[in-house]
Write a protein that holds these residues in place. Sequence first.
Motif, mmCIF file in Angstrom:
data_model
loop_
_atom_site.group_PDB
_atom_site.id
_atom_site.type_symbol
_atom_site.label_atom_id
_atom_site.label_comp_id
_atom_site.label_asym_id
_atom_site.label_seq_id
_atom_site.Cartn_x
_atom_site.Cartn_y
_atom_site.Cartn_z
ATOM 1 N N GLY A 67 20.408 -25.787 23.664
ATOM 2 C CA GLY A 67 20.853 -24.688 24.514
ATOM 3 C C GLY A 67 19.983 -23.455 24.446
ATOM 4 N N SER A 68 18.955 -23.492 23.597
ATOM 5 C CA SER A 68 18.056 -22.344 23.488
ATOM 6 C C SER A 68 17.235 -22.175 24.760
ATOM 7 C CB SER A 68 17.104 -22.522 22.293
ATOM 8 O OG SER A 68 17.805 -22.515 21.076
ATOM 9 N N ARG A 69 16.694 -20.977 24.928
ATOM 10 C CA ARG A 69 15.796 -20.662 26.034
ATOM 11 C C ARG A 69 14.413 -20.382 25.443
ATOM 12 N NH1 ARG A 69 20.169 -21.997 27.972
ATOM 13 N NH2 ARG A 69 21.275 -20.941 29.664
ATOM 14 N N ASP A 111 27.271 -18.509 17.040
ATOM 15 C CA ASP A 111 27.639 -18.416 18.443
ATOM 16 C C ASP A 111 26.532 -17.789 19.290
ATOM 17 O OD1 ASP A 111 30.115 -19.540 17.955
ATOM 18 O OD2 ASP A 111 31.050 -17.596 17.556
ATOM 19 N N GLN A 112 25.491 -17.297 18.665
ATOM 20 C CA GLN A 112 24.411 -16.665 19.410
ATOM 21 C C GLN A 112 23.475 -17.707 20.002
ATOM 22 O OE1 GLN A 112 22.930 -13.984 16.295
ATOM 23 N NE2 GLN A 112 23.403 -12.263 17.614
ATOM 24 N N ARG A 113 23.032 -17.450 21.217
ATOM 25 C CA ARG A 113 22.023 -18.312 21.842
ATOM 26 C C ARG A 113 20.646 -17.768 21.498
ATOM 27 N NH1 ARG A 113 22.611 -18.553 27.988
ATOM 28 N NH2 ARG A 113 23.989 -20.304 27.519
ATOM 29 N N PHE A 114 19.778 -18.660 21.069
ATOM 30 C CA PHE A 114 18.415 -18.246 20.760
ATOM 31 C C PHE A 114 17.566 -18.181 22.029
ATOM 32 C CE2 PHE A 114 18.955 -19.583 16.232
ATOM 33 C CZ PHE A 114 18.395 -18.461 15.649
ATOM 34 N N VAL A 115 16.724 -17.167 22.095
ATOM 35 C CA VAL A 115 15.606 -17.118 23.025
ATOM 36 C C VAL A 115 14.350 -17.043 22.162
ATOM 37 C CG1 VAL A 115 14.390 -15.814 24.799
ATOM 38 C CG2 VAL A 115 16.881 -16.022 24.893
ATOM 39 N N PHE A 116 13.523 -18.069 22.245
ATOM 40 C CA PHE A 116 12.280 -18.106 21.491
ATOM 41 C C PHE A 116 11.126 -17.719 22.410
ATOM 42 C CE2 PHE A 116 14.982 -21.016 19.087
ATOM 43 C CZ PHE A 116 14.765 -20.566 17.793
ATOM 44 N N MET A 117 10.331 -16.768 21.965
ATOM 45 C CA MET A 117 9.203 -16.271 22.752
ATOM 46 C C MET A 117 7.909 -16.557 22.004
ATOM 47 S SD MET A 117 8.663 -12.357 24.144
ATOM 48 C CE MET A 117 10.242 -12.409 25.014
#
Length: 240
Positions: free
Chosen positions: A120-122, A3-9
């Motif tokens: 849906g990732s950022r 359920d967690q949304r990933f933010v890739f940096m």
Amino acid sequence: MTDQRFVFMGGLHRSGTTLLASLAGTNPSVAGFRRTGAPMDEGQYLQTICPYDEQHGGPGRFAYTPEAHMTEHDELATPETARLLREQWGRYLDPGRPVALEKSPPNMLRFRFFQHLFPGSRFVLVLRHPVAVAMSTRKWTPALTVRELVEHWLYAQDLAAADGAHLDQLLTVRYEELMADPARVLDGIAAFAGIGAGFRLGELDRAADDRYLRAWRRGPAVDDDLGDLTGRMARYGYFV
């Protein structure tokens, strides 16, 4: 962590990705990698599917390796890869936080790959002045000149810029803006990630870039002349 949304940096080595990820990770809604024992707590070292940047040449070189550029067409872009990455990264992430932050320099050339795996990732791309990046990277790559490192910076940014047209959610953060107004930059990341603001800010070394640029201008090497590269740097908003 399904359920967690990933933010890739991602961003070139010495661009400020570690600092920005550390600051972003102070938000109570962000699950980041902490005290993992991996270099810089980078997610690339906490999984066994995708190569490390060192396997593609490391700082100042990795973008030149074709395999470092991973997209939705990569042979690893499969549901099984997504499952394994969630499983392996999930061992280190707090499942009670809505956003999972994964920071690794080579991510900048993998955003399309991760978008395919985790819809849906950022994605957050960190930019820093190419000369400052080159000067600070040389401690790891003494065989490379500043010019060669700037050329690699431009090559990598060109790839990342082309990939940006394929991304649904991309935020570009400049290191210089982070130094000038860290609260504003972090609030922008919170809004981008869809979470509330609330970060702990420590002391920042705001004069580092000035020191690197002064040192480069005092340098004697003809090999470090960047005159013919200034137009390409200017397209990214940087000047010498």
